[in-house]
Design an enzyme around this catalytic site. Structure first.
Site, PDB file in Angstrom:
ATOM      1  N   HIS A   1      -4.632   5.823  -4.924  1.00 19.53           N
ATOM      2  CA  HIS A   1      -3.596   5.585  -3.903  1.00 19.53           C
ATOM      3  C   HIS A   1      -3.636   6.625  -2.782  1.00 19.53           C
ATOM      4  O   HIS A   1      -2.625   6.936  -2.169  1.00 19.53           O
ATOM      5  CB  HIS A   1      -2.201   5.524  -4.536  1.00 19.53           C
ATOM      6  CG  HIS A   1      -1.975   4.236  -5.282  1.00 19.53           C
ATOM      7  ND1 HIS A   1      -1.190   3.210  -4.800  1.00 19.53           N
ATOM      8  CD2 HIS A   1      -2.464   3.791  -6.459  1.00 19.53           C
ATOM      9  CE1 HIS A   1      -1.196   2.203  -5.663  1.00 19.53           C
ATOM     10  NE2 HIS A   1      -1.970   2.534  -6.691  1.00 19.53           N
TER      11      HIS A   1
ATOM     12  N   ASP B   1      -6.030   6.198  -0.289  1.00 16.51           N
ATOM     13  CA  ASP B   1      -6.638   5.586   0.915  1.00 16.51           C
ATOM     14  C   ASP B   1      -5.614   5.261   1.998  1.00 16.51           C
ATOM     15  O   ASP B   1      -5.780   5.632   3.147  1.00 16.51           O
ATOM     16  CB  ASP B   1      -7.529   4.378   0.563  1.00 16.51           C
ATOM     17  CG  ASP B   1      -6.840   3.244  -0.171  1.00 16.51           C
ATOM     18  OD1 ASP B   1      -5.651   3.382  -0.537  1.00 16.51           O
ATOM     19  OD2 ASP B   1      -7.494   2.192  -0.372  1.00 16.51           O
TER      20      ASP B   1
ATOM     21  N   ALA C   1      -9.052  -8.040 -12.836  1.00 17.33           N
ATOM     22  CA  ALA C   1      -9.376  -6.995 -13.806  1.00 17.33           C
ATOM     23  C   ALA C   1      -9.386  -5.607 -13.184  1.00 17.33           C
ATOM     24  O   ALA C   1      -9.586  -4.617 -13.870  1.00 17.33           O
ATOM     25  CB  ALA C   1     -10.734  -7.285 -14.437  1.00 17.33           C
ATOM     26  N   GLY C   2      -9.179  -5.526 -11.891  1.00 16.31           N
ATOM     27  CA  GLY C   2      -9.150  -4.214 -11.263  1.00 16.31           C
ATOM     28  C   GLY C   2     -10.501  -3.748 -10.744  1.00 16.31           C
ATOM     29  O   GLY C   2     -10.687  -2.567 -10.488  1.00 16.31           O
TER      30      GLY C   2
ATOM     31  N   SER D   1     -12.313  -8.157  -7.098  1.00 11.42           N
ATOM     32  CA  SER D   1     -12.992  -9.390  -6.735  1.00 11.42           C
ATOM     33  C   SER D   1     -12.511  -9.837  -5.351  1.00 11.42           C
ATOM     34  O   SER D   1     -13.242 -10.505  -4.618  1.00 11.42           O
ATOM     35  CB  SER D   1     -12.703 -10.478  -7.763  1.00 11.42           C
ATOM     36  OG  SER D   1     -11.315 -10.651  -7.920  1.00 11.42           O
ATOM     37  N   SER D   2     -11.305  -9.427  -4.966  1.00  6.77           N
ATOM     38  CA  SER D   2     -10.788  -9.842  -3.655  1.00  6.77           C
ATOM     39  C   SER D   2     -11.625  -9.240  -2.520  1.00  6.77           C
ATOM     40  O   SER D   2     -12.014  -9.953  -1.600  1.00  6.77           O
ATOM     41  CB  SER D   2      -9.310  -9.482  -3.509  1.00  6.77           C
ATOM     42  OG  SER D   2      -9.116  -8.113  -3.740  1.00  6.77           O
TER      43      SER D   2
ATOM     44  N   ASP E   1     -11.376  -0.540  -1.254  1.00  7.49           N
ATOM     45  CA  ASP E   1     -12.106  -1.645  -1.887  1.00  7.49           C
ATOM     46  C   ASP E   1     -13.143  -2.254  -0.945  1.00  7.49           C
ATOM     47  O   ASP E   1     -14.308  -2.451  -1.311  1.00  7.49           O
ATOM     48  CB  ASP E   1     -11.141  -2.750  -2.336  1.00  7.49           C
ATOM     49  CG  ASP E   1     -10.032  -2.221  -3.217  1.00  7.49           C
ATOM     50  OD1 ASP E   1     -10.146  -1.079  -3.697  1.00  7.49           O
ATOM     51  OD2 ASP E   1      -9.035  -2.939  -3.412  1.00  7.49           O
TER      52      ASP E   1
ATOM     53  N   TYR F   1       2.842  -2.194  -6.278  1.00 10.18           N
ATOM     54  CA  TYR F   1       1.942  -1.542  -5.321  1.00 10.18           C
ATOM     55  C   TYR F   1       2.683  -1.308  -4.000  1.00 10.18           C
ATOM     56  O   TYR F   1       2.650  -0.210  -3.434  1.00 10.18           O
ATOM     57  CB  TYR F   1       0.698  -2.401  -5.091  1.00 10.18           C
ATOM     58  CG  TYR F   1      -0.362  -1.734  -4.233  1.00 10.18           C
ATOM     59  CD1 TYR F   1      -1.416  -1.040  -4.807  1.00 10.18           C
ATOM     60  CD2 TYR F   1      -0.295  -1.787  -2.848  1.00 10.18           C
ATOM     61  CE1 TYR F   1      -2.378  -0.415  -4.024  1.00 10.18           C
ATOM     62  CE2 TYR F   1      -1.242  -1.163  -2.053  1.00 10.18           C
ATOM     63  CZ  TYR F   1      -2.286  -0.487  -2.645  1.00 10.18           C
ATOM     64  OH  TYR F   1      -3.235   0.132  -1.858  1.00 10.18           O
TER      65      TYR F   1
HETATM   66  C1  GLA Z   1      -6.087  -1.042  -4.872  1.00  9.23           C
HETATM   67  C2  GLA Z   1      -6.064  -1.138  -3.368  1.00  9.23           C
HETATM   68  C3  GLA Z   1      -6.815   0.035  -2.725  1.00  9.23           C
HETATM   69  C4  GLA Z   1      -6.315   1.372  -3.275  1.00  9.23           C
HETATM   70  C5  GLA Z   1      -6.256   1.335  -4.803  1.00  9.23           C
HETATM   71  C6  GLA Z   1      -5.596   2.561  -5.380  1.00  9.23           C
HETATM   72  O1  GLA Z   1      -7.384  -1.201  -5.341  1.00  9.23           O
HETATM   73  O2  GLA Z   1      -6.619  -2.345  -2.927  1.00  9.23           O
HETATM   74  O3  GLA Z   1      -6.688  -0.007  -1.320  1.00  9.23           O
HETATM   75  O4  GLA Z   1      -5.081   1.699  -2.722  1.00  9.23           O
HETATM   76  O5  GLA Z   1      -5.565   0.209  -5.288  1.00  9.23           O
HETATM   77  O6  GLA Z   1      -6.292   3.721  -5.064  1.00  9.23           O
END
Ligand code: GLA
Length: 382
Positions: free
Chosen positions: A30, A32, A120-121, A124-125, A169, A218
């Protein structure tokens, strides 16, 4: 694969095919959107997008993995619901490209195939956004630089889907390279790569706890960070974002922040510092220090930013206790999703199974796990 699937859906050949990887957040949780420095790696799992022009004014999309089909008119490009929800990331990219000046008088067909697990983190988006952006730019003859392609992906999330994410991402998916860590200075929007230490591997454990990032938590964390940054800016006008602040500035403003906001801000400023420390540790090949920074990052997510969950905490604790593991942490937005471990080459499948079995004994489900190799960033395939 993609070509056959495309043909089976649209009965014609695609004109452009592009590919983009998922990512792991290595460190900089978190940070970015608070304009600090973050690191991530592109994984070899990727999404492939194929497109062709249509003769009418419609957009047709088919997703092999999600087994979905949808259509919308060019003049009615807006957030979709229910069965057409899967169209939102590509549609968002299309909308942002048009805002950026891309002319599209005719509609298009789009099909995707994927080896990136969804929800899943591993983002994929971002993968579908970047693959779509490259494919559509080719189709509509709208050349964009890599950085602008990354920005289009982020704009699709922020302005179309409604997720206030930062650039991690899309930046990692865009600038990823095999055997490299992507470093992003989010304030300057500067992207570079560092070598992934030889003989190290990432293991990914999916907690199975679904993170629904758009909906709530978020955005709440994002809002707390913005609030803290505003408070700090009144105290010191040189602070334009949380990453400009030192922990001492957050301390000095403790009475002006709610205890919760104080903790969120502390996480961000200390995590930003950890990313810089990580850079130094990587430069000298100090893998013990690298692992310790990962563990410290996780503790901060767990207790200060409160974006972990008991399943992820369990995985991180168990993985950290295993031999051949340098460090482990929550990776990505949090509230579920994945834990990652950085290991040496001796970390074995049997060890991973042991962790999965302990998880099963506690939570009644087996977490999916895999060892990833890093892969190339997004681009056109043809
Ligand atoms: C998600 C968001 C990113 C970043 C992370 C946490 O993946 O899409 O922009 O904020 O959470 O670091």
């Amino acid at each position: 694969m993609i070509k056959e699937y495309f043909k089976s859906q649209f009965n014609c050949e695609p004109t452009a095919v592009a590919q983009a990887p998922g990512r792991l957040e290595f460190i900089g949780n978190h940070v970015d959107y608070n304009k600090g420095v973050v690191m991530g790696v592109a994984i070899e799992n990727h999404i492939t997008v194929a497109v062709s022009m249509r003769d009418d004014d419609e957009i047709h999309m088919a997703s092999e993995g999600l087994r979905c089909f949808g259509k919308v008119k060019l003049s009615e490009v807006a957030l979709q619901e229910k069965k057409q929800k899967f169209m939102n990331y590509p549609l968002g990219v299309f909308a942002m490209l048009r805002e950026a000046g891309m002319k599209a008088d005719k509609g298009f067909n789009l099909a995707d195939t994927s080896t990136v697990p969804t929800g899943a983190g591993v983002s994929s988006s971002a993968a579908i956004e970047l693959a779509t952006a490259y494919a559509l730019c080719k189709l509509y003859d709208f050349p964009l630089s890599k950085i602008d392609t990354v920005r289009i992906g982020k704009a699709a999330e922020n302005n179309f889907v409604g997720m206030p994410c930062g650039i991690l991402d899309q930046g990692v998916s865009g600038f990823g390279e095999k055997d490299a860590i992507v470093r992003i200075d989010c304030k300057a929007e500067e992207f570079s790569t560092l070598p992934l230490p030889a003989g190290t591997y990432f293991w990914v454990f999916n907690s199975g706890v679904k993170h629904a990032l758009v909906a709530g938590d978020y955005a709440k964390r994002h809002a707390s960070c913005m609030e803290a940054a505003e408070t700090l800016a009144k105290y010191d006008p040189k602070i334009t974002c949380l990453a400009d602040a030192e922990a001492s500035a957050v301390e000095a403003n403790k009475s002006k922040l709610s205890p919760e906001t104080f903790n969120r801000a502390m996480h961000v400023v200390c995590e930003n510092r950890r990313v810089h420390e990580m850079e130094r540790a990587l430069a000298v090949g100090d893998l013990e220090a690298v692992g310790d920074l990962m563990k410290a990052s996780h503790m901060s997510s767990r207790f200060l930013f409160e974006n972990s969950c008991k399943e992820i905490d369990f995985l991180v604790t168990e993985l950290s206790a295993q031999k051949n593991v340098y460090g482990a942490r929550l990776s990505g937005g949090g509230f579920g999703g994945i834990a990652i471990a950085l290991t040496n080459e001796n970390f074995s499948e049997a060890q991973a199974k042991e962790v999965a079995e302990k998880f099963h004994a506690k939570f009644g489900a087996f977490p999916k796990f895999f060892r990833t190799t890093t892969g190339p960033g997004a681009g056109l395939v043809e």
